[in-house]
Design a protein around this motif. Structure first.
Motif, PDB file in Angstrom:
ATOM      1  N   LEU A   1       0.829  -1.210   0.000  1.00  0.00           N
ATOM      2  CA  LEU A   1       0.000   0.000   0.000  1.00  0.00           C
ATOM      3  C   LEU A   1       0.859   1.253   0.000  1.00  0.00           C
ATOM      4  O   LEU A   1       0.613   2.202  -0.760  1.00  0.00           O
ATOM      5  CB  LEU A   1      -0.927  -0.012   1.217  1.00  0.00           C
ATOM      6  CG  LEU A   1      -1.724   1.268   1.479  1.00  0.00           C
ATOM      7  CD1 LEU A   1      -2.669   1.548   0.325  1.00  0.00           C
ATOM      8  CD2 LEU A   1      -2.496   1.156   2.797  1.00  0.00           C
ATOM      9  N   VAL A   2       1.889   1.252   0.834  1.00  0.00           N
ATOM     10  CA  VAL A   2       2.771   2.427   0.923  1.00  0.00           C
ATOM     11  C   VAL A   2       3.468   2.678  -0.402  1.00  0.00           C
ATOM     12  O   VAL A   2       3.547   3.818  -0.881  1.00  0.00           O
ATOM     13  CB  VAL A   2       3.801   2.233   2.056  1.00  0.00           C
ATOM     14  CG1 VAL A   2       4.777   3.401   2.089  1.00  0.00           C
ATOM     15  CG2 VAL A   2       3.105   2.083   3.398  1.00  0.00           C
ATOM     16  N   ASN A   3       3.965   1.620  -1.024  1.00  0.00           N
ATOM     17  CA  ASN A   3       4.665   1.786  -2.301  1.00  0.00           C
ATOM     18  C   ASN A   3       3.733   2.276  -3.403  1.00  0.00           C
ATOM     19  O   ASN A   3       4.124   3.093  -4.244  1.00  0.00           O
ATOM     20  CB  ASN A   3       5.302   0.459  -2.717  1.00  0.00           C
ATOM     21  CG  ASN A   3       6.569   0.153  -1.955  1.00  0.00           C
ATOM     22  OD1 ASN A   3       7.184   1.046  -1.354  1.00  0.00           O
ATOM     23  ND2 ASN A   3       6.981  -1.096  -1.954  1.00  0.00           N
ATOM     24  N   ALA A   4       2.495   1.787  -3.410  1.00  0.00           N
ATOM     25  CA  ALA A   4       1.548   2.203  -4.440  1.00  0.00           C
ATOM     26  C   ALA A   4       1.215   3.689  -4.313  1.00  0.00           C
ATOM     27  O   ALA A   4       1.209   4.435  -5.302  1.00  0.00           O
ATOM     28  CB  ALA A   4       0.276   1.363  -4.355  1.00  0.00           C
ATOM     29  N   ILE A   5       0.947   4.134  -3.094  1.00  0.00           N
ATOM     30  CA  ILE A   5       0.645   5.553  -2.876  1.00  0.00           C
ATOM     31  C   ILE A   5       1.876   6.405  -3.156  1.00  0.00           C
ATOM     32  O   ILE A   5       1.793   7.466  -3.800  1.00  0.00           O
ATOM     33  CB  ILE A   5       0.148   5.781  -1.442  1.00  0.00           C
ATOM     34  CG1 ILE A   5      -1.176   5.029  -1.212  1.00  0.00           C
ATOM     35  CG2 ILE A   5      -0.027   7.268  -1.154  1.00  0.00           C
ATOM     36  CD1 ILE A   5      -1.693   5.108   0.206  1.00  0.00           C
ATOM     37  N   ALA A   6       3.036   5.938  -2.673  1.00  0.00           N
ATOM     38  CA  ALA A   6       4.272   6.693  -2.895  1.00  0.00           C
ATOM     39  C   ALA A   6       4.592   6.823  -4.380  1.00  0.00           C
ATOM     40  O   ALA A   6       5.042   7.878  -4.831  1.00  0.00           O
ATOM     41  CB  ALA A   6       5.428   6.006  -2.166  1.00  0.00           C
ATOM     42  N   ALA A   7       4.345   5.766  -5.152  1.00  0.00           N
ATOM     43  CA  ALA A   7       4.630   5.815  -6.586  1.00  0.00           C
ATOM     44  C   ALA A   7       3.795   6.887  -7.278  1.00  0.00           C
ATOM     45  O   ALA A   7       4.303   7.652  -8.111  1.00  0.00           O
ATOM     46  CB  ALA A   7       4.356   4.448  -7.223  1.00  0.00           C
ATOM     47  N   ALA A   8       2.515   6.959  -6.921  1.00  0.00           N
ATOM     48  CA  ALA A   8       1.647   7.966  -7.538  1.00  0.00           C
ATOM     49  C   ALA A   8       2.082   9.383  -7.167  1.00  0.00           C
ATOM     50  O   ALA A   8       2.117  10.279  -8.022  1.00  0.00           O
ATOM     51  CB  ALA A   8       0.203   7.724  -7.113  1.00  0.00           C
ATOM     52  N   VAL A   9       2.434   9.586  -5.898  1.00  0.00           N
ATOM     53  CA  VAL A   9       2.810  10.931  -5.436  1.00  0.00           C
ATOM     54  C   VAL A   9       4.188  11.313  -5.966  1.00  0.00           C
ATOM     55  O   VAL A   9       4.391  12.443  -6.444  1.00  0.00           O
ATOM     56  CB  VAL A   9       2.780  10.990  -3.897  1.00  0.00           C
ATOM     57  CG1 VAL A   9       3.267  12.350  -3.399  1.00  0.00           C
ATOM     58  CG2 VAL A   9       1.368  10.719  -3.386  1.00  0.00           C
ATOM     59  N   ILE A  10       5.149  10.403  -5.877  1.00  0.00           N
ATOM     60  CA  ILE A  10       6.499  10.692  -6.371  1.00  0.00           C
ATOM     61  C   ILE A  10       6.464  10.986  -7.866  1.00  0.00           C
ATOM     62  O   ILE A  10       7.199  11.840  -8.366  1.00  0.00           O
ATOM     63  CB  ILE A  10       7.439   9.511  -6.073  1.00  0.00           C
ATOM     64  CG1 ILE A  10       7.709   9.414  -4.569  1.00  0.00           C
ATOM     65  CG2 ILE A  10       8.768   9.649  -6.820  1.00  0.00           C
ATOM     66  CD1 ILE A  10       8.491   8.181  -4.160  1.00  0.00           C
ATOM     67  N   GLY A  11       5.581  10.302  -8.588  1.00  0.00           N
ATOM     68  CA  GLY A  11       5.493  10.505 -10.032  1.00  0.00           C
ATOM     69  C   GLY A  11       4.946  11.854 -10.435  1.00  0.00           C
ATOM     70  O   GLY A  11       5.056  12.246 -11.598  1.00  0.00           O
ATOM     71  N   GLY A  12       4.332  12.574  -9.502  1.00  0.00           N
ATOM     72  CA  GLY A  12       3.868  13.921  -9.816  1.00  0.00           C
ATOM     73  C   GLY A  12       2.381  14.154  -9.640  1.00  0.00           C
ATOM     74  O   GLY A  12       1.888  15.250  -9.934  1.00  0.00           O
ATOM     75  N   THR A  13       1.624  13.163  -9.181  1.00  0.00           N
ATOM     76  CA  THR A  13       0.200  13.371  -8.926  1.00  0.00           C
ATOM     77  C   THR A  13       0.034  14.184  -7.641  1.00  0.00           C
ATOM     78  O   THR A  13       0.600  13.847  -6.612  1.00  0.00           O
ATOM     79  CB  THR A  13      -0.538  12.026  -8.775  1.00  0.00           C
ATOM     80  OG1 THR A  13      -0.314  11.244  -9.945  1.00  0.00           O
ATOM     81  CG2 THR A  13      -2.025  12.245  -8.599  1.00  0.00           C
ATOM     82  N   SER A  14      -0.766  15.243  -7.719  1.00  0.00           N
ATOM     83  CA  SER A  14      -0.908  16.144  -6.577  1.00  0.00           C
ATOM     84  C   SER A  14      -1.791  15.545  -5.500  1.00  0.00           C
ATOM     85  O   SER A  14      -2.830  14.947  -5.777  1.00  0.00           O
ATOM     86  CB  SER A  14      -1.502  17.479  -7.032  1.00  0.00           C
ATOM     87  OG  SER A  14      -1.719  18.336  -5.924  1.00  0.00           O
ATOM     88  N   LEU A  15      -1.369  15.718  -4.248  1.00  0.00           N
ATOM     89  CA  LEU A  15      -2.186  15.297  -3.113  1.00  0.00           C
ATOM     90  C   LEU A  15      -3.398  16.199  -2.923  1.00  0.00           C
ATOM     91  O   LEU A  15      -4.339  15.840  -2.209  1.00  0.00           O
ATOM     92  CB  LEU A  15      -1.347  15.302  -1.833  1.00  0.00           C
ATOM     93  CG  LEU A  15      -0.327  14.163  -1.668  1.00  0.00           C
ATOM     94  CD1 LEU A  15       0.584  14.458  -0.495  1.00  0.00           C
ATOM     95  CD2 LEU A  15      -1.041  12.835  -1.473  1.00  0.00           C
ATOM     96  N   PHE A  16      -3.392  17.370  -3.573  1.00  0.00           N
ATOM     97  CA  PHE A  16      -4.481  18.324  -3.419  1.00  0.00           C
ATOM     98  C   PHE A  16      -5.575  18.124  -4.463  1.00  0.00           C
ATOM     99  O   PHE A  16      -6.577  18.828  -4.468  1.00  0.00           O
ATOM    100  CB  PHE A  16      -3.943  19.758  -3.507  1.00  0.00           C
ATOM    101  CG  PHE A  16      -2.890  20.057  -2.474  1.00  0.00           C
ATOM    102  CD1 PHE A  16      -3.259  20.382  -1.173  1.00  0.00           C
ATOM    103  CD2 PHE A  16      -1.547  19.997  -2.784  1.00  0.00           C
ATOM    104  CE1 PHE A  16      -2.293  20.644  -0.220  1.00  0.00           C
ATOM    105  CE2 PHE A  16      -0.574  20.268  -1.835  1.00  0.00           C
ATOM    106  CZ  PHE A  16      -0.952  20.592  -0.546  1.00  0.00           C
TER     107      PHE A  16
END
Length: 399
Positions: free
Chosen positions: A323-338
């Protein structure tokens, strides 16, 4: 050469304008990926070998597909904590149906994916109708779907899959003919040029800002160079992995759906402002339900690929750092948390960074603790960049 020089000048001007406005795009993650690759290659010359890169291309698929579903949810400014459990649930459904009850693999695959879709739909509808934060609903889903997975597996705990079966071939089959990888690279470059040129013509016809033809040609040439280099390296080992081909096709298809369909525009609009979307008569309930259904579906597909990689399903499937890696991959790749900013390709880039770190650590015999520290640092940097970028866009009236 003059045309190339002018295209480069135009590109630099556009880059400076976007940089000043906080629109960094995928530049930070590309730079991080380059640093990671250069560092580990200097520590071990086998890091960028065809064999390791081929294994890396397969290792990113399972978690990467789950991360693509996370991108959909993040575009709404929400978070789905249940994807790990849903991936394990889908794998358990497939294993029990196929191995324990003798169902055909194709039927078990369909039922397993539908299980993820149903789980996501239930969560999405609950969020939309009750307006309870997605964090809470999916946290409850994490526990519920994990418990259901354990109940389905029963006392056996672990189910071994057929190593020569359909599911196992998803990650073990390679297209050994060189023409397949090179042909895919050529098709990718050609499709990119056609799509960009068509978009340029449509924008020019209505008087909207558009890229120059020279700029499109330079971009296409760069994409072709990267694609043919990857094809060459893959062909030096075992050829193009089927898993990578499926991954790229799914990511490209979902990218088109998000950026060029009415549904995709609704997702971005809802991520920008829920209240504004309601006033614009958008079906908020339908969009939120559909997004969580897509996340559940991708989690199920990713779970099946993870099970294919190890040809077994156990009580630990879907747990750990997945779960952590999946969320981290999306955020690190540039998807905004906002919310409201990101693409499916963000998951690909972010997953490349995470898996490259893991692969480099394994080759250099670095303790796992260091891997977690580095990955966490990269994730923190990505979140800070996202926050600063949004602040800069707000100051320029673009957020």
């Amino acid at each position: 050469m003059r045309a190339v020089a002018r295209a480069m000048e135009d590109g630099v001007a556009v880059f400076r304008r976007k940089l000043s406005a906080g629109e960094l795009g995928s530049l930070p993650v590309v730079l991080v990926l380059a640093v990671v690759w250069i560092t580990f290659q200097s520590l071990n010359e086998n890091f960028l070998s065809p064999r390791n890169l081929s294994n890396l291309s397969v290792d990113i698929v399972g978690t990467g597909l789950i991360a693509v579903g996370i991108v959909f949810v993040l575009l709404l400014g929400e978070l789905d904590l249940s994807v790990g459990s849903i991936s394990g649930l889908a794998a358990a459904v497939f294993a029990v149906l196929n191995v324990n009850h003798g169902a055909p693999e194709w039927l078990a695959l369909i039922v397993a994916v539908l299980a993820g879709t149903v789980a996501g739909t239930v969560q999405g509808y609950s969020i939309a109708r009750t307006r309870v934060p997605a964090f809470v609903v999916t946290l409850a889903g994490l526990l519920t779907w994990n418990g259901l997975m354990l109940a389905i597996l029963g006392d056996s705990g672990t189910v071994n899959l057929d190593e020569n079966g359909l599911l196992a071939k998803l990650t073990s089959y390679y297209f050994t003919q060189d023409a397949v990888a090179y042909g895919l690279a050529a098709v990718a470059a050609g499709v990119y040029f056609v799509v960009c040129d068509r978009d340029r013509r449509r924008r020019r016809a209505v008087g909207m800002p558009h890229r120059s033809l020279r700029g499109i040609v330079v971009r296409t040439a760069g994409l072709a160079a990267v694609a043919f280099t990857v094809a060459y390296l893959l062909n030096r080992f075992q050829g193009l992995p089927l898993a990578l081909l499926v991954f790229l096709v799914v990511v490209a298809g979902l990218d088109v759906m998000l950026r060029r369909t009415h549904y995709g525009r609704q997702v971005y609009a809802l991520g920008g402002s829920v209240e504004a979307s309601r006033r614009a008569s958008l079906s908020v309930t339908w969009v939120q339900t559909a997004v969580l259904a897509a996340s559940g579906t991708m989690a199920a597909v990713g779970g099946l690929f993870l099970a294919s990689r190890i040809t077994s399903v156990s009580q630990s499937s879907g747990s750990g750092v997945l779960l952590v890696n999946a969320i981290a991959a999306a955020v690190i790749g540039g998807t905004s948390l906002f919310g409201g900013r990101g693409t499916t390709w963000s998951a690909v880039l972010g997953m490349l960074v995470i898996q490259s770190i893991a692969s480099g650590m394994a080759i250099t015999d670095t303790p796992p603790a260091v891997q977690f520290i580095i990955t966490g640092s990269v994730l923190f940097a990505a979140v800070v960049i996202d926050a600063l970028s949004r602040r800069s866009q707000e100051s320029h009236g673009r957020a």
